[in-house]
Write an enzyme that holds these catalytic residues in place. Sequence first.
Site, mmCIF file in Angstrom:
data_model
loop_
_atom_site.group_PDB
_atom_site.id
_atom_site.type_symbol
_atom_site.label_atom_id
_atom_site.label_comp_id
_atom_site.label_asym_id
_atom_site.label_seq_id
_atom_site.Cartn_x
_atom_site.Cartn_y
_atom_site.Cartn_z
ATOM 1 C CG HIS A 152 -3.564 -0.106 -4.787
ATOM 2 N ND1 HIS A 152 -2.667 0.605 -5.563
ATOM 3 C CD2 HIS A 152 -3.950 0.733 -3.805
ATOM 4 C CE1 HIS A 152 -2.522 1.825 -5.067
ATOM 5 N NE2 HIS A 152 -3.285 1.928 -4.006
ATOM 6 C CD GLU A 206 -1.328 -1.684 -7.935
ATOM 7 O OE1 GLU A 206 -2.543 -1.876 -8.174
ATOM 8 O OE2 GLU A 206 -0.905 -0.710 -7.281
ATOM 9 C CB CYS A 234 -4.147 4.632 -6.096
ATOM 10 S SG CYS A 234 -4.162 5.312 -4.436
#
Lengths: 87, 235
Positions: B203, B205, B86
Amino acid sequence: MSDFQVEVRVVPREGILDPQGKAVAGALKSLGFAGVDHVHVGRLVTLSLSAASPEEAQHAAVAMCRQLLANPVTEDFDVRILEAAGS
Amino acid sequence: MKVGVITFPGSNCDYDCYKAAQEVLEGETIFLWHKEHDLRGVDAVFLPGGFSYGDYLRAGAIAQLSPIMNEVRQFAAAGGPVIGICNGFQILCEAGMLPGALIRNRSLRFISRPVHIRVEQSRPPFTSEYGAGRVLRVPIAHGEGCYIADEPVLDALEAEGRVLFRYCTPDGEVTEAANPNGSARNIAGIVNEAGNVLGMMPHPERAVEPLLGSADGAPLFESLGAHLTSMMIYK
């Protein structure tokens, strides 16, 4: 050394997708401004700069644009050196 | 193995990255402050998401000039794995470590929702634990995620197999409707020429365990772990 006023105008590069410009164009049309087209939204950076000559100020400002103020992938810039104030 | 997550002023996914790395990878995860001049011996670097420096000027433009980015450049040049997610992707583009740029979403809206992306290449160090063609469900959360680059650059990325992820439908079809932000050729993630610097808008994560709604991001961390382990064996 003299002080110069520097104006840097940064605009989306020709041909690059500019959704912001498109949205503003649409809004202007909805206000009744017929015939509006090719709207682009950029930014204006002003700064004062101490330099030996207008040429040197111009040279420094272009270097600033290349390294930080504009992104060459997406933006075009032009630099104006305004009046030397005082000194 | 030791993994570092860099915190810039305005980073807000640094703890997510830290938690995911700690959960999935064996070894130690540390935070690195943007003003540091030392990567403290980490084996991989994460540039997390967020709004470094308030996105002033352009997203990532100021953060790429942070002191620690000199070390990150050297680390990457020596082959060290660097992952920008990002805002991290935006920083890597602004730093010239990845080609192209990320501009305002086509819709002008900030988009925060799960999307589907297709794994285009199964290769170390980031996607070896995925089969090529696998469809992942991972969240995006960005206002400036529209990836653009000149046509020759895009052609080179494709020819060299450097597009790792593309936005797609749940069935894995790459369509205009499945492109959330207007990115050229539905590109969601790319690597540099050497393949050791990854930038991606989604994302992973935030998708490392079912409790988070998806565990599809975990294999990215596992791929990195497998790569680092193999590097240690051959060292």
